[in-house]
Scaffold this motif. Structure first.
Motif, short mmCIF file in Angstrom:
data_model
loop_
_atom_site.label_atom_id
_atom_site.label_comp_id
_atom_site.label_asym_id
_atom_site.label_seq_id
_atom_site.Cartn_x
_atom_site.Cartn_y
_atom_site.Cartn_z
N ASP A 373 -2.31 0.05 1.81
CA ASP A 373 -3.07 0.82 0.81
C ASP A 373 -3.41 -0.07 -0.38
O ASP A 373 -4.46 0.08 -1.00
N TYR A 413 -8.97 -0.57 -12.63
CA TYR A 413 -9.22 0.88 -12.64
C TYR A 413 -9.20 1.42 -14.07
O TYR A 413 -8.31 1.10 -14.86
N ALA A 440 -0.27 2.07 -10.13
CA ALA A 440 -1.02 2.24 -8.88
C ALA A 440 -0.36 3.30 -7.99
O ALA A 440 -1.05 4.15 -7.40
N TYR A 444 -2.00 6.72 -6.55
CA TYR A 444 -1.97 6.94 -5.09
C TYR A 444 -1.37 8.31 -4.75
O TYR A 444 -1.90 9.05 -3.93
N LYS A 448 -5.00 11.45 -5.51
CA LYS A 448 -5.47 10.86 -4.24
C LYS A 448 -7.00 10.80 -4.17
O LYS A 448 -7.57 9.87 -3.59
N TRP A 451 -8.07 7.78 -5.96
CA TRP A 451 -7.73 6.61 -5.14
C TRP A 451 -8.78 6.39 -4.06
O TRP A 451 -9.25 5.27 -3.84
N THR A 455 -11.34 3.31 -3.38
CA THR A 455 -11.45 2.61 -2.08
C THR A 455 -12.91 2.53 -1.63
O THR A 455 -13.36 1.50 -1.13
#
Length: 482
Positions: A373, A413, A440, A444, A448, A451, A455
């Motif tokens: 991840d 971020y 982080a 995560y 979510k 996150w 991604t």
């Protein structure tokens, strides 16, 4: 058509020990063939794979005056992926079980021979480069020789040179008297404004003094090496040549690194399918490595040389604390014995959470990028770095220190603006790194959706060689003058 010759000590697919070989193997393929004829020259090492040697054909040979004797120089050629390669052959210098040895004086002699042989071979090749692109200290003497004894010959008159620094730490240093005897260069070249540095001869410095332009492999590293901390003793020279120094970030070859077409991972995926398929790769890797099989747990990947430069003293320092968290850590690589042993120890102590793979496997590296991840790279310095670029493509969010190419390629971020492609910290400090990892983890587990959006942004980044190649082409045009 403009002729450009790359000269380097290694290059994919013929021989590779590090990132330099990836650059030398990929960049010539992406330079626009309509406008440039780009070829590559490197040594013919006996340790190259036989299948690569079988592609080579004899081109010519001659004898050259070097190190007080007449020595044989063979030239072979091969073509791969539309790029022509030349190889300098001499059994005294290039017959070893590895391409580099631990004998520093022999290495100086070997690459001094190589630089002189490259220039001596050129008139026999029906290829006159207008520009020679030199890579790292092993080619540092080439601009020096070109200036010293080849410029008088019409064939060489006006050939430009570029020197690219891939890692300033390695410079090719040895005693002045020995280097002068080996190279045959006159006293004039061994002064503090040319090859001499801190009482030694320095081959990289020679290249940096005499090249027409200097590049390095990221914008931030180009700035960092002008400071005392990162300058490795050459910051004064690099400041003096600041107008000729530029940073161009390395690309990666998406033909080799793309989760959609990667044959080495069990479940290929793309930006649309990653939410479902990435976790399948994670479960498959957990099973293979004997970790707790749980697709919900955050997996942090590390694929690296295990050295101080890569920040392993920081990881080592907080590893016990980190292993109290709901994470799994998968490490792949070899390096300094103390780090190899400490990861074996953590693997033994936290068997369900830590997997230490103290060897190198290309296949396992791909599986880690696809399964993890997040991807941890807390380097002390990092000229460019390829791992974070691969991690972005595979949707494994990089956690990096803000240095060199890591700073240039990973956007931290920002939860208020909803931007970023990874996480970063500034100071070389173990607890600052740990705080960033835990931040982080928080995103995560608790956010979510955020996150997953990050991604998406990471996988949409374009660090292909095509982008970098355009920047190199601009520089070539500027140097050649049309």
């Amino acid at each position: 058509m403009k002729n450009v010759l790359f000269v380097a000590s290694e290059g994919v697919p013929f021989i590779k020990t590090g990132g330099l070989a990836d650059v030398v193997g990929a960049l010539p393929k992406y330079i626009d063939k309509k406008y440039y004829d780009t070829r590559v020259m490197m040594p013919k090492y006996s340790c190259m794979k036989q299948e690569m040697k079988d592609k080579m054909t004899y081109k010519t040979h001659f004898y050259m005056d070097f190190d007080w004797k007449e020595v044989y120089v063979g030239v072979l050629e091969a073509e791969v992926d539309g790029v022509k390669y030349y190889f300098i052959d001499n059994e005294d210098y290039f017959t070893n079980s590895t391409c580099y040895t631990d004998d520093a004086l022999f290495e100086i002699k070997k690459y001094a021979f190589f630089c002189k042989a490259v220039l001596s071979a050129l008139p026999l090749l029906d290829f006159r480069p207008e520009l020679i692109h030199c890579h790292d200290w092993q080619t540092g003497l080439l601009p020096v020789y070109l200036h010293e004894r080849f410029q008088g010959n019409d064939f060489f008159h006006g050939i430009k040179t570029v020197m690219t620094i891939h890692n300033l730490k390695f410079q090719g240093k040895w005693d002045v008297k020995d280097v002068q005897a080996i190279t045959g260069l006159p006293d004039y070249y061994f002064t503090s404004d040319k090859l001499e540095a801190y009482k030694d001869a320095n081959l990289l410095k020679g290249g940096l003094v005499f090249a027409d332009a200097i590049t390095t492999v990221s914008n931030t590293y180009a700035e960092e090496i002008k400071t005392e901390f990162y300058g490795e003793g050459l910051d004064g020279l690099l400041n003096a040549r600041a107008g000729d120094l530029r940073g161009i970030v390395n690309g990666i070859d998406y033909a080799l690194f793309d989760p959609k077409t990667d044959k080495q991972i069990p479940y290929p995926y793309d930006p649309i399918t990653f939410r479902k398929e990435k976790s399948k790769n994670k479960k498959a890797l957990q099973k293979e490595l004997g970790l707790e099989e749980n697709e919900k747990i955050m997996m942090i990947g590390v694929v690296s040389r295990l050295t101080d430069q890569k920040g392993f003293d920081l990881i080592n320092y907080v590893m016990d604390e980190l292993c109290q968290d709901a994470v799994q850590i998968v490490v792949l690589g070899t390096g300094e014995e103390r780090y190899e042993n400490s990861f074996r120890h953590f693997d033994w102590k936290y068997g369900q959470k830590v997997s230490a793979n103290i060897y190198y496997s290309d296949e396992l590296a791909h599986k880690i990028y696809a399964a993890s991840d997040a991807f941890l790279m807390p380097s002390l310095f990092e000229p460019c770095g390829l791992s974070q670029l691969i991690a972005l493509k595979y949707g494994s969010l990089p956690i990096v220190r803000e240095t060199g190419g890591l700073k240039d390629t990973v956007e931290p971020y920002n939860e208020y603006e909803g931007t970023g492609t990874g996480f970063s910290f500034l100071n070389y400090n173990a607890h600052e790194m740990l705080r960033t990892i835990r931040y982080a983890e928080k995103i995560y587990y608790d956010k979510k959706r955020e996150w997953n959006k990050m991604t998406d942004r990471a996988m949409a980044q374009d660090f292909s060689w095509a982008v970098s190649a355009l920047k190199y082409q601009e520089m070539y045009d500027w140097l050649i003058g049309y």
